[in-house]
Motif scaffolding. Structure first.
Motif, mmCIF file in Angstrom:
data_model
loop_
_atom_site.group_PDB
_atom_site.id
_atom_site.type_symbol
_atom_site.label_atom_id
_atom_site.label_comp_id
_atom_site.label_asym_id
_atom_site.label_seq_id
_atom_site.Cartn_x
_atom_site.Cartn_y
_atom_site.Cartn_z
ATOM 1 N N PHE A 95 -0.547 -7.364 -5.199
ATOM 2 C CA PHE A 95 -1.614 -7.450 -6.194
ATOM 3 C C PHE A 95 -2.185 -8.865 -6.259
ATOM 4 C CE2 PHE A 95 0.785 -3.762 -7.521
ATOM 5 C CZ PHE A 95 -0.177 -2.887 -7.985
ATOM 6 N N CYS B 131 3.305 -0.888 -12.053
ATOM 7 C CA CYS B 131 2.502 -2.100 -11.959
ATOM 8 C C CYS B 131 1.034 -1.687 -11.897
ATOM 9 C CB CYS B 131 2.859 -2.871 -10.696
ATOM 10 S SG CYS B 131 4.580 -3.391 -10.612
ATOM 11 N N TYR C 151 -8.742 0.173 -11.091
ATOM 12 C CA TYR C 151 -7.483 -0.549 -10.917
ATOM 13 C C TYR C 151 -6.541 0.193 -9.975
ATOM 14 C CZ TYR C 151 -8.619 -4.103 -14.310
ATOM 15 O OH TYR C 151 -9.210 -5.176 -14.932
ATOM 16 N N ASP C 152 -5.611 -0.554 -9.443
ATOM 17 C CA ASP C 152 -4.609 -0.002 -8.538
ATOM 18 C C ASP C 152 -3.250 -0.035 -9.214
ATOM 19 O OD1 ASP C 152 -6.267 0.319 -6.023
ATOM 20 O OD2 ASP C 152 -6.624 -1.788 -6.483
ATOM 21 N N ALA D 277 1.138 -8.369 -10.563
ATOM 22 C CA ALA D 277 0.266 -7.335 -11.144
ATOM 23 C C ALA D 277 -0.295 -7.810 -12.483
ATOM 24 C CB ALA D 277 1.043 -6.037 -11.332
ATOM 25 N N GLY E 106 -2.977 -3.365 -11.467
ATOM 26 C CA GLY E 106 -3.765 -4.557 -11.184
ATOM 27 C C GLY E 106 -4.790 -4.303 -10.108
ATOM 28 N N LYS E 107 -5.229 -5.376 -9.492
ATOM 29 C CA LYS E 107 -6.203 -5.300 -8.408
ATOM 30 C C LYS E 107 -5.473 -5.536 -7.091
ATOM 31 C CE LYS E 107 -10.132 -4.882 -10.760
ATOM 32 N NZ LYS E 107 -11.103 -3.800 -10.564
ATOM 33 N N ALA E 108 -5.661 -4.621 -6.155
ATOM 34 C CA ALA E 108 -4.995 -4.737 -4.859
ATOM 35 C C ALA E 108 -5.447 -6.001 -4.138
ATOM 36 C CB ALA E 108 -5.289 -3.512 -4.006
ATOM 37 N N LYS E 109 -4.482 -6.709 -3.559
ATOM 38 C CA LYS E 109 -4.795 -7.903 -2.780
ATOM 39 C C LYS E 109 -5.191 -7.519 -1.353
ATOM 40 C CE LYS E 109 -2.717 -12.415 -1.802
ATOM 41 N NZ LYS E 109 -1.464 -13.200 -1.910
ATOM 42 N N LYS F 292 5.146 -7.814 -6.649
ATOM 43 C CA LYS F 292 4.242 -7.096 -7.552
ATOM 44 C C LYS F 292 4.676 -7.178 -9.006
ATOM 45 C CE LYS F 292 6.413 -2.827 -5.994
ATOM 46 N NZ LYS F 292 6.203 -1.686 -5.117
#
Length: 200
Positions: free
Chosen positions: A16, A174, A144-145, A73, A176-179, A69
């Protein structure tokens, strides 16, 4: 994104973006959806511990095989179930129902759960699992992921979050935004292997 698109697009994310902060209004919108998840007798067994303290996150990371994560996250959600929710002022679960409906339902709740410790535990896990899926689909709908986790020491995480004795931890999710983009899907079983009509 509609529901079917969110289901198809949802993937379990490993990495994330640690710089992303979820806006408070999005967090509230997300959990307002999650709280509509169904539960047996409307008992709402779930409790969502949003671990925001960085030191607590680091501690959880150390008992979660040091998975990045946990700290990276935007949200770390420890989904817990109250195994005794059925006996804690059950009238509140039906506060909007008629008096006659409440009078019918409350003895049913008592009869169904009383003395059935395994059922109490199973029901809490079921409710938390449904809520976890709602959380993941709603998060995807909001851009969001997510990543559901069972790779952690439940006893140690319980100590960190001060888990009450009559609660259990179903899983961690978790958000968040995927990296990085997700890996290709590992492979789904054939439809005919898992869809069974009438009998095995």
């Amino acid at each position: 994104m509609n529901t079917l698109e969110a289901i198809e697009a949802r993937r379990s994310i490993k990495n994330f973006d640690p710089t992303h902060i979820m806006p408070e209004d999005i967090e509230k919108k997300l959990f307002s959806s999650v709280l509509l998840s169904p539960t047996s007798f409307n008992i709402q067994h779930w409790r969502f511990v949003l671990v925001k303290d960085k030191q607590m996150r680091e501690k959880i990371k150390t008992v979660s095989f040091n998975q990045p994560k946990v700290t990276d996250a935007s949200l770390l959600v420890v989904i817990c179930g109250d195994t005794q929710a059925w006996r804690k002022d059950p009238r509140r679960y039906w506060k909007n129902a008629s008096e006659s409906d409440r009078n019918n339902l409350l003895p049913m709740i008592e009869a169904f759960y009383s003395g059935r410790e395994e059922m109490q535990k199973e029901e809490a896990i079921r409710s938390c699992s449904i809520a976890a899926q709602t959380l993941m689909i709603a998060a995807k709908s909001l851009g969001y992921d997510t990543a559901p986790m069972i790779g952690f020491n439940q006893i140690e995480v319980g100590k960190i979050i001060n888990l009450p004795d009559d609660h259990l931890i179903a899983m961690i999710v978790c958000v968040g935004k995927a990296k990085d983009p997700p890996l290709p899907r590992g492979g789904q079983l054939d439809y005919r292997q898992v869809i069974i009509e009438d009998k095995f």
